[in-house]
Write an enzyme that holds these catalytic residues in place. Structure first.
Site, PDB file in Angstrom:
ATOM      1  N   CYS A 131      90.296  83.061  16.213  1.00 37.45           N
ATOM      2  CA  CYS A 131      91.627  82.911  15.634  1.00 37.45           C
ATOM      3  C   CYS A 131      92.117  84.225  15.031  1.00 37.45           C
ATOM      4  O   CYS A 131      91.704  84.605  13.930  1.00 37.45           O
ATOM      5  CB  CYS A 131      91.587  81.813  14.568  1.00 37.45           C
ATOM      6  SG  CYS A 131      93.160  81.594  13.746  1.00 37.45           S
ATOM      7  N   CYS A 134      94.046  83.869  11.787  1.00 38.23           N
ATOM      8  CA  CYS A 134      93.214  83.607  10.602  1.00 38.23           C
ATOM      9  C   CYS A 134      92.518  84.892  10.150  1.00 38.23           C
ATOM     10  O   CYS A 134      92.416  85.152   8.965  1.00 38.23           O
ATOM     11  CB  CYS A 134      92.122  82.583  10.908  1.00 38.23           C
ATOM     12  SG  CYS A 134      92.663  81.161  11.828  1.00 38.23           S
ATOM     13  N   ASP A 135      92.014  85.674  11.097  1.00 41.38           N
ATOM     14  CA  ASP A 135      91.083  86.757  10.741  1.00 41.38           C
ATOM     15  C   ASP A 135      91.592  88.167  11.045  1.00 41.38           C
ATOM     16  O   ASP A 135      91.012  89.146  10.567  1.00 41.38           O
ATOM     17  CB  ASP A 135      89.763  86.574  11.513  1.00 41.38           C
ATOM     18  CG  ASP A 135      89.144  85.210  11.251  1.00 41.38           C
ATOM     19  OD1 ASP A 135      89.284  84.729  10.113  1.00 41.38           O
ATOM     20  OD2 ASP A 135      88.550  84.646  12.173  1.00 41.38           O
TER      21      ASP A 135
END
Ligand code: NAP
Length: 309
Positions: A131, A134-135
């Site tokens: 992701c 997300c990261d």
């Protein structure tokens, strides 16, 4: 006893909740581990009708939840541990507690597919991720070479997003053309920070000994040539697997685990319905999942009416 229990809280689950709530069935939505589902990890959703400027995935899901709750949907941040569909009403175990339901709508969606190569599992959260939104902004990836694996819309979206952070984004795909939609493919290939590596597979993620991602091993699938490519992060975007493990042996699925409805949205168990990506390996869009959620809600409502519940 609940009249309708909806397992899952993506576009299918919330739409089913909206419709069953408006039918005054006070549905109970069990959100699962990732409330809002996979869409909450997407940055901008540009293809959900009604949002000409696009909409943040998390915001879209929060709005769907609010809309369903406004009409009486109940939300529980529970994870279903097991189901007993052998007789109606159905028994579910949710975080150790028993929930009894006249009907169930399964909208558990799908999770990320894994490459299955050495180093992938060991280096998850240590440079290997599924992701970018997300990261991607983590300091470890800033101004570093990054690798994205895949050739679909997800891979393109991840690669484009990562150009904000990485020095270069290598897009490794096993074929020589992208599967992604034309608009995404063109946008991706036109970006000077994205370097496609065609006909290639990642065969290993390094370096487990250093406990962080330092490189990937690549194999050219046409020539057989093996190389290694330095990078600080590997973003895997190769598709999804349905979240249907807990229904194994209880609900008819295909060989890949996707639930196969038998009549409209009803499964082989009368009173158990299905909607969204856990039953759809073809369209897999937020809007088609929402549409299926609506259909499952109407089917469940009619089922309850016919059963005089
Ligand atoms: P996808 O369309 O199934 O693409 C998966 C990609 O990964 C394919 O290019 C596939 O290669 C590759 N792949 C699969 N298994 C692999 C493996 N073991 N090793 C290496 N490569 C592998 O999945 P997706 O990109 O996640 O998209 C899913 C659905 O969501 C699609 O309908 C897509 O349109 C939609 N979506 C839309 C948006 C958007 O519009 N904003 C964003 C994300 C997703 P092959 O091409 O060789 O099969």
């Amino acid at each position: 006893m609940e009249k309708v229990v909806i397992i899952g809280s993506g576009p299918a689950g919330w739409t089913a909740a909206l419709y069953t709530a408006r039918a005054q069935l006070a549905p109970l939505v069990l959100t699962g581990q990732q409330p809002g589902g996979l869409l909450t990890t997407t940055s901008i959703v540009e293809n959900f009708p009604g949002f000409p400027e696009g909409v943040d995935g998390y915001e879209l899901m929060t709005r769907m939840q609010k809309q369903a709750e406004r009409f009486g949907a109940k939300t529980s941040f529970g994870v279903v541990e097991s189901v007993d569909f052998s007789a109606r009403p159905f028994n579910l175990v949710v975080d150790g507690e028993k929930v009894i339901a006249e009907t169930v709508i399964i909208a558990t969606g799908a999770g990320h597919k894994h490459l299955g190569v050495p180093g992938e599992h060991e280096l998850e959260t240590k440079g290997t991720t599924y992701c970018a939104t997300c990261d991607g902004a983590l300091p470890v990836f800033r101004n570093q070479p990054l690798v994205v694996v895949g050739g679909g819309d997800s891979a393109c979206e991840e690669a484009l997003y990562l150009t904000r952070f990485g020095s270069v984004v290598h897009l490794v795909h096993r074929r020589d053309s992208l599967r992604a939609s034309k608009i995404m493919a063109e946008r991706t290939l036109a970006n000077p920070k994205i370097k496609p590596i065609w006909d290639s597979a990642v065969t290993e993620i390094l370096d487990v000994k250093q406990d962080k991602v330092t490189a990937v091993k690549l194999k050219n699938l046409k020539t057989g040539e093996e190389t290694s490519l330095s990078c600080a992060g590997v973003f895997i975007a190769i598709g999804h697997v349905p979240n249907t493990e807990i229904f194994k042996g209880k609900i008819i699925t295909d060989e890949n685990g996707f639930i196969v409805p038998q009549q409209g949205t009803m499964t082989n168990v009368p009173g158990v319905f299905v909607a969204g990506d856990c039953a759809d390996h073809v369209y897999r869009q937020a809007i088609t999942a929402a549409g299926a959620g609506c259909a499952a809600a109407i089917d469940a409502e009619r089922f309850l009416a016919a059963a005089n519940v």
